[in-house]
Scaffold this motif. Structure first.
Motif, PDB file in Angstrom:
ATOM      1  N   GLU A 135      -5.496 -15.428   3.120  1.00 17.79           N
ATOM      2  CA  GLU A 135      -4.206 -15.842   2.576  1.00 17.79           C
ATOM      3  C   GLU A 135      -3.998 -14.778   1.597  1.00 17.79           C
ATOM      4  N   LEU A 136      -2.889 -14.338   1.436  1.00 15.26           N
ATOM      5  CA  LEU A 136      -2.393 -13.042   0.782  1.00 15.26           C
ATOM      6  C   LEU A 136      -2.565 -13.183  -0.714  1.00 15.26           C
ATOM      7  N   ILE A 187       0.936  -1.048   0.079  1.00 10.93           N
ATOM      8  CA  ILE A 187       0.050  -0.143  -0.147  1.00 10.93           C
ATOM      9  C   ILE A 187       0.775   1.254   0.036  1.00 10.93           C
ATOM     10  N   GLU A 188       0.741   2.134  -1.062  1.00  7.82           N
ATOM     11  CA  GLU A 188       1.411   3.161  -1.001  1.00  7.82           C
ATOM     12  C   GLU A 188       0.694   4.451  -0.501  1.00  7.82           C
ATOM     13  N   ILE A 235       5.740   3.803   1.283  1.00  3.95           N
ATOM     14  CA  ILE A 235       5.398   2.458   0.630  1.00  3.95           C
ATOM     15  C   ILE A 235       5.434   1.357   2.041  1.00  3.95           C
ATOM     16  N   TRP A 236       4.317   0.733   2.138  1.00  4.40           N
ATOM     17  CA  TRP A 236       4.190  -0.217   3.594  1.00  4.40           C
ATOM     18  C   TRP A 236       3.742  -1.721   2.900  1.00  4.40           C
ATOM     19  N   GLN A 237       4.347  -2.810   3.342  1.00  3.10           N
ATOM     20  CA  GLN A 237       3.898  -3.934   2.772  1.00  3.10           C
ATOM     21  C   GLN A 237       2.833  -4.529   3.797  1.00  3.10           C
ATOM     22  N   TYR A 291      -2.627   0.651  -4.358  1.00  5.02           N
ATOM     23  CA  TYR A 291      -2.210  -0.650  -4.065  1.00  5.02           C
ATOM     24  C   TYR A 291      -1.409  -1.310  -5.109  1.00  5.02           C
ATOM     25  N   PHE A 292      -0.577  -2.155  -4.884  1.00  2.00           N
ATOM     26  CA  PHE A 292       0.286  -2.839  -5.957  1.00  2.00           C
ATOM     27  C   PHE A 292       0.961  -3.970  -5.485  1.00  2.00           C
ATOM     28  N   TYR A 293       1.413  -4.826  -6.320  1.00  3.92           N
ATOM     29  CA  TYR A 293       2.277  -6.085  -5.953  1.00  3.92           C
ATOM     30  C   TYR A 293       3.403  -6.232  -6.567  1.00  3.92           C
ATOM     31  N   GLY A 294       4.252  -7.080  -6.305  1.00  2.73           N
ATOM     32  CA  GLY A 294       5.396  -7.416  -6.908  1.00  2.73           C
ATOM     33  C   GLY A 294       6.539  -8.273  -6.210  1.00  2.73           C
TER      34      GLY A 294
END
Length: 115
Positions: free
Chosen positions: A86-87, A5-6, A66-68, A112-115
């Motif tokens: 479950e992520l 989450i940014e 940015i926070w995980q 929101y983003f993922y990587g």
């Protein structure tokens, strides 16, 4: 795969305590390098909703904005259980969207983003 989450530069979650119906609290001491925060929904359980997000656990990264996403807790009213998501679940974007919508109502922009 990690999920993030940014926050906008003006909305660092370390300095937010409440956004609408969400309360932000520290889970770790404030002066440690690895900071974890809980973003908790404070309205009592709404039984008309099948699934209700209760809490996001986020952890800082090298970038202050940015926070995980570490963990998501939710209530499943059909089974009357509190569960950890479950992520990799297909529900994750929906739960993040709920958080984004609520924060946006109070001018706190998150992405929101993922990587």
């Amino acid at each position: 795969m990690s999920h993030y989450i940014e926050f906008d530069t003006d909305d660092n979650p370390r300095y937010l305590s409440k956004v609408g119906n969400w309360v932000i609290t520290f889970l770790t001491p404030t002066l440690v390098s690895c900071t974890q925060l809980a973003i908790s929904f404070v309205i009592p359980t709404q039984h008309h909703n099948h699934l209700q997000v209760r809490r996001f656990i986020i952890q800082n990264t090298d970038n202050d904005q940015i926070w995980q996403v570490i963990e998501i807790e939710y209530d499943d009213h059909s089974s009357k259980q509190k569960l950890n998501l479950e992520l990799e679940s297909a529900l994750l974007p929906q739960f993040i969207q709920q958080l984004q919508n609520e924060f946006q109502r109070y001018d706190v922009e998150i992405k929101y983003f993922y990587g």
